[in-house]
Motif scaffolding. Structure first.
Motif, mmCIF file in Angstrom:
data_model
loop_
_atom_site.group_PDB
_atom_site.id
_atom_site.type_symbol
_atom_site.label_atom_id
_atom_site.label_comp_id
_atom_site.label_asym_id
_atom_site.label_seq_id
_atom_site.Cartn_x
_atom_site.Cartn_y
_atom_site.Cartn_z
ATOM 1 N N GLU A 87 29.191 50.810 37.102
ATOM 2 C CA GLU A 87 30.628 50.578 37.051
ATOM 3 C C GLU A 87 31.337 50.501 38.231
ATOM 4 O O GLU A 87 32.340 50.010 38.378
ATOM 5 C CB GLU A 87 31.210 51.700 36.276
ATOM 6 N N SER A 88 30.508 50.974 39.344
ATOM 7 C CA SER A 88 31.247 50.797 40.763
ATOM 8 C C SER A 88 31.537 49.522 41.241
ATOM 9 O O SER A 88 32.046 49.375 42.129
ATOM 10 C CB SER A 88 30.456 51.671 41.800
ATOM 11 N N GLU A 98 34.903 48.688 41.315
ATOM 12 C CA GLU A 98 35.706 49.128 42.404
ATOM 13 C C GLU A 98 35.461 48.343 43.717
ATOM 14 O O GLU A 98 36.467 47.919 44.390
ATOM 15 C CB GLU A 98 35.263 50.471 42.753
ATOM 16 N N GLN A 99 34.264 47.916 43.749
ATOM 17 C CA GLN A 99 33.824 46.900 44.912
ATOM 18 C C GLN A 99 34.666 45.722 44.961
ATOM 19 O O GLN A 99 35.262 45.333 45.845
ATOM 20 C CB GLN A 99 32.684 46.865 45.163
#
Length: 468
Positions: free
Chosen positions: A253-254, A257-258
């Motif tokens: 899921e990150s 964010e990236q």
């Protein structure tokens, strides 16, 4: 006839200063063989016997001297072209002048050997009237040392030849002096004049190269600023995009964010690029004043600036900066100016509001007005958007010389200190030029009705130049 003279004079005035100097120098140089001829050759007539044969020989010397003058004019033109690097060596013209000079020397030797000429400087003056032309062409084609060697050899050979022909020692001394002096004048007068023209051409080429160098430097500055702004951000965007791709393949899921971080960096980069471009397009008044002063001084124009750090809104600073830039460009392109004066002051408008006034004045205005371009029109539109005005007029100074005055007026709001005095020199934010501060003369503070420019006492370049 009067109309023809006026047309020629008008064409002459439309030429540039360099073209006028080069043309006049060439014609003065082309006239020197005739000056030598008419000042030297006629002196032999009263010193020759009145018999038909001696007078016939003298007439032939005159005729060959005229031919030598005609050949010298063309030869000097070709020699100057070779010296300036625009033509080949005038070998054929040198040979033709030597062929004409040899019979002149032979005829003079005949007069001396037959004792048909009186002792004195008559023979030396006859050589004085015919030698400078070929020596001048030769001096333009070789080094000065080689030319002096030829003068020395020619002096020795002529002295020996006339001594063998029976010339007295007193006349030989006069001959040696005249031939040596004539040789040096013939060699160095055309060479020094042509060297002067070559220096002027180099200076003119430097003036044309300088604007291109300024544009290149500005492009380098802009590319450097753009690289500083975008280089790091683009590297980080590439790394984070690659990281987000790897995380997305793993289902992490990150990755979202990236990508949000990449989006934020992209927007920041866009904002920074816009700021760079905006700063590139905006014009600062102090920067333009310093740049105009430097460019005009490099072009040989004594530029004086007074009052460059008045407090005013950025919009007014930018508008007046464009006026300075356009005014300096017009001075370089449309005038043969020796001085230019710029004055920035604060005034109170008739309606009660404060305004900044910039007056730019220069001499060297052409007798004929140039065709109107789009530069001043664009400035009027730019100032009109701020409620300002721009006027351009031709006027004259107390001595009757033609002047050009550019006056810009921009309202600046109630916070502007109307009518306040202005710091000049080191306090004005621009470093002073060598020579110290300058007395600007009686500068009127009522909007620039006249700058009261005091012409420099020096050469106009390295002398008294105002600080701004």
């Amino acid at each position: 006839m009067v109309g023809w003279r006026r047309a020629k004079w008008s064409n002459w005035q439309r030429r540039s200063t360099q073209d006028q100097v080069e043309t006049s120098t060439r014609w003065v140089l082309f006239s020197t063989p005739w000056i030598f001829y008419f000042s030297g050759s006629p002196q032999i007539v009263p010193n020759v016997d009145d018999a038909p044969l001696p007078m016939g020989l003298v007439g032939l010397i005159y005729l060959l001297g005229l031919v030598q003058c005609l050949l010298s004019m063309r030869g000097l033109r070709k020699g100057m072209d070779f010296y300036l690097g625009t033509g080949p060596v005038p070998v054929r013209w040198l040979v033709a002048m030597v062929v004409v000079q040899a019979p002149i020397v032979a005829l003079l030797l005949t007069l001396v050997a037959a004792d048909w000429v009186k002792p004195g400087p008559a023979v030396a003056l006859a050589l004085f009237g015919s030698l400078p032309g070929p020596l001048g062409v030769y001096g333009l084609c070789v080094t000065p040392r080689r030319a002096l060697k030829l003068v020395a050899a020619l002096t020795t050979a002529l002295t020996g030849a006339f001594a063998v022909a029976g010339m007295g020692w007193a006349s030989l001394v006069v001959l040696v002096i005249f031939v040596a002096v004539t040789g040096c004048i013939g060699v160095f007068a055309p060479r020094s004049s042509t060297w002067y023209l070559s220096v002027m051409r180099e200076l003119d080429q430097a003036r044309t190269v300088q604007p291109r160098l300024a544009v290149a430097e500005e492009r380098l500055r802009f590319s450097r600023d753009l690289h500083d702004v975008m280089g790091r951000n683009l590297s980080v965007i590439a790394l984070k995009s690659e990281l987000a791709t790897q995380l997305a393949r793993r289902g992490a899921e990150s990755a979202v964010e990236q990508m949000e971080e990449v989006q934020r960096l992209a927007r920041e980069s866009q904002t920074e690029v816009r700021a760079v471009v905006r700063g590139y397009r905006e014009v600062g008044l102090q920067t333009e004043l310093a740049g105009a002063r430097g460019v005009l001084r490099a072009a040989g124009v004594d530029c004086r600036v007074e009052g460059g750090t008045l407090e005013m809104p950025p919009e007014a600073q930018s508008a007046l900066g464009w006026v300075v830039r356009e005014g300096a460009t017009n001075v370089l392109r449309h005038a043969e100016a020796s001085w230019c004066a710029v004055h920035v002051s604060a005034v109170d408008l008739a309606g009660g509001g404060p305004a900044a006034v910039l007056v730019m004045e220069n001499d060297g205005v052409s007798a004929r007005p140039t065709k109107g371009g789009s530069g001043l029109v664009g400035l009027r539109e730019r100032l009109a958007a701020l409620g300002g005005t721009l006027t351009a007029e031709r006027t004259t100074d107390p001595d009757g010389a033609a002047l050009f005055r550019l006056r810009a007026e921009v309202p600046v709001g109630a916070e502007f200190p109307g009518g306040a005095d202005v710091p000049v020199g080191e306090d004005a934010g621009v470093p002073p030029v060598e020579g110290g501060a300058v007395e600007a003369g009686a500068v009127e503070r009522d909007g620039g009705a006249g700058l009261g420019y005091e012409r420099p006492s020096g050469d106009g370049v390295g002398g008294s130049t105002a600080t701004g």
